[in-house]
Motif scaffolding. Structure first.
Motif, PDB file in Angstrom:
ATOM      1  N   THR A  74     -23.500  -1.415  -5.326  1.00  0.00           N
ATOM      2  CA  THR A  74     -23.801  -1.314  -3.901  1.00  0.00           C
ATOM      3  C   THR A  74     -22.974  -0.194  -3.269  1.00  0.00           C
ATOM      4  OG1 THR A  74     -22.118  -2.958  -3.325  1.00  0.00           O
ATOM      5  CG2 THR A  74     -24.347  -3.763  -3.758  1.00  0.00           C
ATOM      6  N   LYS A  75     -23.486   0.343  -2.150  1.00  0.00           N
ATOM      7  CA  LYS A  75     -22.778   1.405  -1.430  1.00  0.00           C
ATOM      8  C   LYS A  75     -22.889   1.177   0.073  1.00  0.00           C
ATOM      9  CE  LYS A  75     -23.638   5.074  -4.877  1.00  0.00           C
ATOM     10  NZ  LYS A  75     -24.562   4.331  -5.761  1.00  0.00           N
ATOM     11  N   LYS A  76     -21.777   1.439   0.758  1.00  0.00           N
ATOM     12  CA  LYS A  76     -21.751   1.506   2.212  1.00  0.00           C
ATOM     13  C   LYS A  76     -21.278   2.906   2.588  1.00  0.00           C
ATOM     14  CE  LYS A  76     -20.961  -3.394   3.235  1.00  0.00           C
ATOM     15  NZ  LYS A  76     -20.053  -4.379   3.866  1.00  0.00           N
ATOM     16  N   GLY A  83     -18.249   3.728   0.197  1.00  0.00           N
ATOM     17  CA  GLY A  83     -17.600   2.590  -0.444  1.00  0.00           C
ATOM     18  C   GLY A  83     -18.500   2.005  -1.517  1.00  0.00           C
ATOM     19  N   HIS A  84     -17.934   1.646  -2.649  1.00  0.00           N
ATOM     20  CA  HIS A  84     -18.691   1.120  -3.783  1.00  0.00           C
ATOM     21  C   HIS A  84     -18.299  -0.336  -4.055  1.00  0.00           C
ATOM     22  CE1 HIS A  84     -20.011   5.200  -5.179  1.00  0.00           C
ATOM     23  NE2 HIS A  84     -18.942   5.541  -4.472  1.00  0.00           N
ATOM     24  N   GLU A 101     -14.650   4.668  -5.933  1.00  0.00           N
ATOM     25  CA  GLU A 101     -15.451   5.067  -7.088  1.00  0.00           C
ATOM     26  C   GLU A 101     -15.464   3.936  -8.102  1.00  0.00           C
ATOM     27  OE1 GLU A 101     -15.594   8.894 -10.202  1.00  0.00           O
ATOM     28  OE2 GLU A 101     -14.154   8.862  -8.542  1.00  0.00           O
ATOM     29  N   THR A 102     -16.560   3.864  -8.891  1.00  0.00           N
ATOM     30  CA  THR A 102     -16.636   2.927 -10.017  1.00  0.00           C
ATOM     31  C   THR A 102     -17.260   3.666 -11.190  1.00  0.00           C
ATOM     32  OG1 THR A 102     -18.871   2.101  -9.572  1.00  0.00           O
ATOM     33  CG2 THR A 102     -17.067   1.051  -8.361  1.00  0.00           C
ATOM     34  N   LYS A 124      -9.232   3.138  -5.901  1.00  0.00           N
ATOM     35  CA  LYS A 124      -8.880   2.828  -4.519  1.00  0.00           C
ATOM     36  C   LYS A 124      -7.658   3.645  -4.124  1.00  0.00           C
ATOM     37  CE  LYS A 124      -8.064  -1.135  -1.465  1.00  0.00           C
ATOM     38  NZ  LYS A 124      -7.888  -2.616  -1.418  1.00  0.00           N
ATOM     39  N   ASN A 125      -7.766   4.342  -3.001  1.00  0.00           N
ATOM     40  CA  ASN A 125      -6.656   5.168  -2.513  1.00  0.00           C
ATOM     41  C   ASN A 125      -6.161   6.160  -3.559  1.00  0.00           C
ATOM     42  OD1 ASN A 125      -6.700   3.795  -0.017  1.00  0.00           O
ATOM     43  ND2 ASN A 125      -5.353   2.196  -0.817  1.00  0.00           N
ATOM     44  N   GLY A 126      -7.134   6.733  -4.308  1.00  0.00           N
ATOM     45  CA  GLY A 126      -6.795   7.785  -5.252  1.00  0.00           C
ATOM     46  C   GLY A 126      -6.311   7.308  -6.607  1.00  0.00           C
ATOM     47  N   LYS A 127      -6.192   6.009  -6.827  1.00  0.00           N
ATOM     48  CA  LYS A 127      -5.723   5.481  -8.106  1.00  0.00           C
ATOM     49  C   LYS A 127      -6.731   4.469  -8.661  1.00  0.00           C
ATOM     50  CE  LYS A 127      -1.732   7.593  -8.522  1.00  0.00           C
ATOM     51  NZ  LYS A 127      -1.409   8.495  -9.655  1.00  0.00           N
ATOM     52  N   TRP A 128      -6.735   4.351  -9.986  1.00  0.00           N
ATOM     53  CA  TRP A 128      -7.657   3.441 -10.665  1.00  0.00           C
ATOM     54  C   TRP A 128      -6.941   2.178 -11.131  1.00  0.00           C
ATOM     55  CZ3 TRP A 128     -12.955   4.161 -11.689  1.00  0.00           C
ATOM     56  CH2 TRP A 128     -13.482   5.392 -11.319  1.00  0.00           C
TER      57      TRP A 128
END
Length: 536
Positions: A74-76, A83-84, A101-102, A124-128
C-alpha cells in the motif's frame, strides 16, 4: 547484482462444457443457435439499495499493488512524500503506510511481497530494519540497506560494505564485501575488489574472488531450481553447481555464450579468433549436460552450415549445410530427412514444417499429415484439433482424421472445448469438434475466449454474460466488465463499479470509481480517489 532476461508468456486453459442441446432434430427442424435467451427482468437497482456492506479497511490509500504471496503493498502519497505499508488478502492491516521504502515489487517475470521467512526489510528515517507479519519491529533501524532472509541469513549494508545478520538482528558475517547475493544451499556469491567468488555461512571463501561477473540464470536455469549458475571471466562463460554448502566447478569459463538449460541440456557457442586477433566467422556450437560434460559439438560459419536445436519429445530440429531442415534424434543422428525450409519443435507427436512460406504438419516418422498449403497451423492435439489458416480464412482440422471439422471463419481463438470465432466483425462460439454452438452475432468478446462456463460478450454497446450456446446466463447488462475471479467479477454500470457473483447477484453495489476482486472474499474499491477494502 542478478542478470535476468525475461520472457513473458500467457496461456488460457479451458474446461469441458457439455454441448448445446438441440431438441429440434427430432422434429425435423433446422435451427441456427439462438440469440440471447429471454430471462425474467429483475430490477437490480432496487436490490442494490438494500445491500449492506462494511469496509474492513476504510478508503485511505493512494495506491494498492496486486497481491504477491497473500500480501498487498500500500502507498499513501503526500506531495513528494510516499509512505509504504502492507495488508494481507484477508483484509488485515499488517502495518500502516508509514515506511520510506520496502522490498515489495512486481516485475515482468518475478515478484516479491517483501516478506521472506516471516520478516520484511523496511526503511524509516534513512535506515533499514525488519518487521514481522504483525507489523512489529523485530530488528532495529540501523542498516544503510537491507534485503530479504534466505537460509536464515539476510544481507545488510553498513558503511558501504555488505555482510549478513541472523533473525535476531545479530551480525554473523562482518560487512566486508563490495556486493553479495542471498544465500542458497549454504552458499552466497560475494564481490571484493571487483571480482566475484563464493562464501559459506561462516563467511570463509569457498572459491576466492576470481570472476568478473556471476549470472544467476534465466528462465528455468536459476540456481534456486537447479543449483547451477554461470561464472564469467575475460568475457568467457563457465558453470558451477552449488551443493549443500559446497561449490563444484562444472566447466571453467571457455564459452563465448552459454544458454539456459532446457530438457537437461544447454547450448554453447565458441567464437574463434583469426591470426589478427579478431573474431572470425567460424565458430563451434554444441550442448553440455548438467554435469558440465559436452555431449555433442559441431563446426559452423556464422549462420551457415549445420545446426541442431534443443531436444523436444526425443527429436531436435536439424539444419544441414544446404540450409534445409529436418529432425535429428537425441543422439544427433538424422531421423527425418532434411527437406523443409523451416521446422518447429514437436508438440504431442506433431511438428509444423514449412516449404517456402507455407505450413504443413508431420508426425515423428516424417509422415505428412497436412500438406504445406497453409499460412499458419496451430496444433492443439491435447484437445483434438488444429487451427489452420489458408489465405485469410481459418478453420478447425481434427488431429485424429486430419480433415476439416468446422466451416471457415475470419478468425478463431485458441481454447479448450469451446472456442470464440469471428465472422464479418461478429463473434460467436464453436465446439472443438467444429459444431457451431452460437452463430457469430456479438460485437465483441472479452479476451476473445470462452472461460470455464461463460463468456462476456458485447451487444448493442452493453456487456452481457452468456453460455456456450449464446444464451444469457442472467439478466443484466453492463458498461464494463472484468473476468470472474474466485466466482466474482467487477462490473460497471452508469460510470460506477460494483461486484457480482456468477448468478448475477450483486454482492458489492455500484457505488465506486473502481472495483477489483483481490481474493475469494476481499474486494478492493476506490471512493473519492482513495482505495479501501470490503470483506464479504
Amino acid at each position: 547484482m542478478k542478470k535476468i532476461r525475461t520472457i513473458s508468456i500467457m496461456m488460457v486453459m479451458l474446461l469441458y462444457i457439455p454441448a448445446c442441446q438441440d431438441t429440434s432434430k427430432d422434429q425435423g427442424i433446422s435451427l441456427t443457435p439462438s440469440k440471447t435467451a429471454v430471462v425474467e427482468k429483475i430490477d437490480k437497482v432496487q436490490l442494490n439499495e438494500k445491500i449492506n456492506y462494511n469496509f474492513t479497511i476504510d478508503p485511505q490509500y493512494d495506491q494498492c499493488d496486486m497481491p504477491v504471496d497473500g500480501i498487498i503493498g500500500t502507498k499513501k502519497i503526500d506531495g513528494d512524500n510516499v509512505g509504504h505499508g502492507f495488508i494481507d488478502t484477508h483484509g488485515r492491516v499488517i502495518t500502516d503506510a508509514m515506511y520510506d521504502e520496502t522490498r515489495y515489487y512486481i516485475g515482468a517475470s518475478s515478484a516479491s511481497s517483501g516478506f521472506s521467512q516471516g520478516l520484511a526489510p523496511v526503511k524509516k528515517n534513512g535506515k533499514w530494519g525488519y518487521i514481522d507479519m504483525q507489523g512489529v519491529t523485530v530488528i532495529d533501524f540501523k542498516f544503510d540497506d537491507a534485503f530479504g532472509f534466505s537460509d536464515d541469513l539476510a544481507r545488510v549494508v553498513v558503511s558501504g560494505k555488505s555482510g549478513y545478520i541472523n533473525k535476531a538482528g545479530e551480525i554473523v558475517i562482518t560487512p566486508q564485501y563490495d556486493d553479495c547475493s542471498e544465500f542458497h544451499n549454504g552458499v552466497a556469491a560475494a564481490m571484493l575488489n571487483n571480482k566475484y567468488g563464493f562464501i559459506g555461512k561462516n563467511g570463509e571463501w569457498i572459491i576466492k574472488p576470481a570472476y568478473d561477473a556471476i549470472d544467476f540464470g534465466r528462465y528455468d536455469s536459476s540456481w534456486e531450481k537447479i543449483n547451477i549458475l554461470q561464472i564469467i571471466k575475460d568475457d568467457l562463460v563457465g558453470m558451477i553447481k552449488v551443493e549443500s554448502g559446497s561449490v563444484r566447478i562444472l566447466a571453467q569459463p571457455k564459452y563465448t555464450n552459454l544458454f539456459p538449460f532446457y530438457d537437461e541440456e544447454a547450448k554453447f557457442v565458441i567464437l574463434h579468433k583469426g591470426k589478427d586477433g579478431q573474431f572470425g566467422p567460424n565458430m563451434t556450437e554444441g550442448y553440455v549436460n548438467k554435469k558440465g560434460r559436452e555431449i555433442f559439438s559441431w563446426e559452423s560459419r556464422d549462420e551457415e552450415g549445420e545446426m541442431y536445436e534443443y531436444l523436444s519429445e526425443g527429436m531436435r530440429p536439424y539444419r544441414n549445410v544446404k540450409k534445409i531442415w529436418g529432425f535429428a534424434d537425441k543422439n544427433f543422428k538424422v531421423a527425418i530427412p532434411c527437406k523443409y525450409d523451416r521446422v518447429e519443435q514437436f508438440n504431442h507427436g506433431f511438428a509444423v514444417c514449412y516449404k517456402g512460406d507455407k505450413a504443413g504438419l508431420i508426425d515423428k516418422h516424417g509422415k505428412v499429415l497436412l500438406q504445406p498449403v497453409y499460412e499458419t497451423i496451430v496444433p492443439i492435439p491435447e484437445e483434438g484439433y488444429a487451427i489452420v489458416q489458408k489465405g485469410t480464412r481459418m478453420q478447425l482440422i481434427s488431429t485424429n482424421s486430419f480433415k476439416p471439422v468446422s466451416r471457415e471463419y475470419d478468425g478463431i481463438g485458441r481454447g479448450g472445448k469451446v472456442l470464440a470465432v469471428i465472422e464479418k466483425g461478429k463473434v460467436g462460439f464453436i465446439g472443438n469438434d467444429g459444431r457451431e454452438l452460437a452463430a457469430p452475432q456479438y460485437d465483441e468478446c472479452e479476451s476473445f475466449a470462452f472461460w470455464e462456463d461463460y463468456a462476456w460478450v458485447k451487444e448493442n454497446g452493453k456487456w452481457i454474460c452468456v453460455d456456450q450456446c449464446g444464451k444469457q446466463k442472467f439478466y443484466d447488462e453492463f458498461d464494463g466488465v472484468t473476468l470472474f475471479e474466485e466466482g466474482l467479477a467487477a462490473v460497471k454500470k452508469e460510470s460506477k463499479w460494483g461486484v457480482i457473483d456468477k448468478n448475477g447477484n450483486v454482492v458489492v453495489p455500484y457505488n465506486f470509481e473502481e472495483a477489483a476482486v483481490v481474493a475469494k472474499d476481499l474486494i478492493k474499491v476506490k471512493s473519492d480517489g482513495k482505495y479501501g477494502f470490503i470483506k464479504l
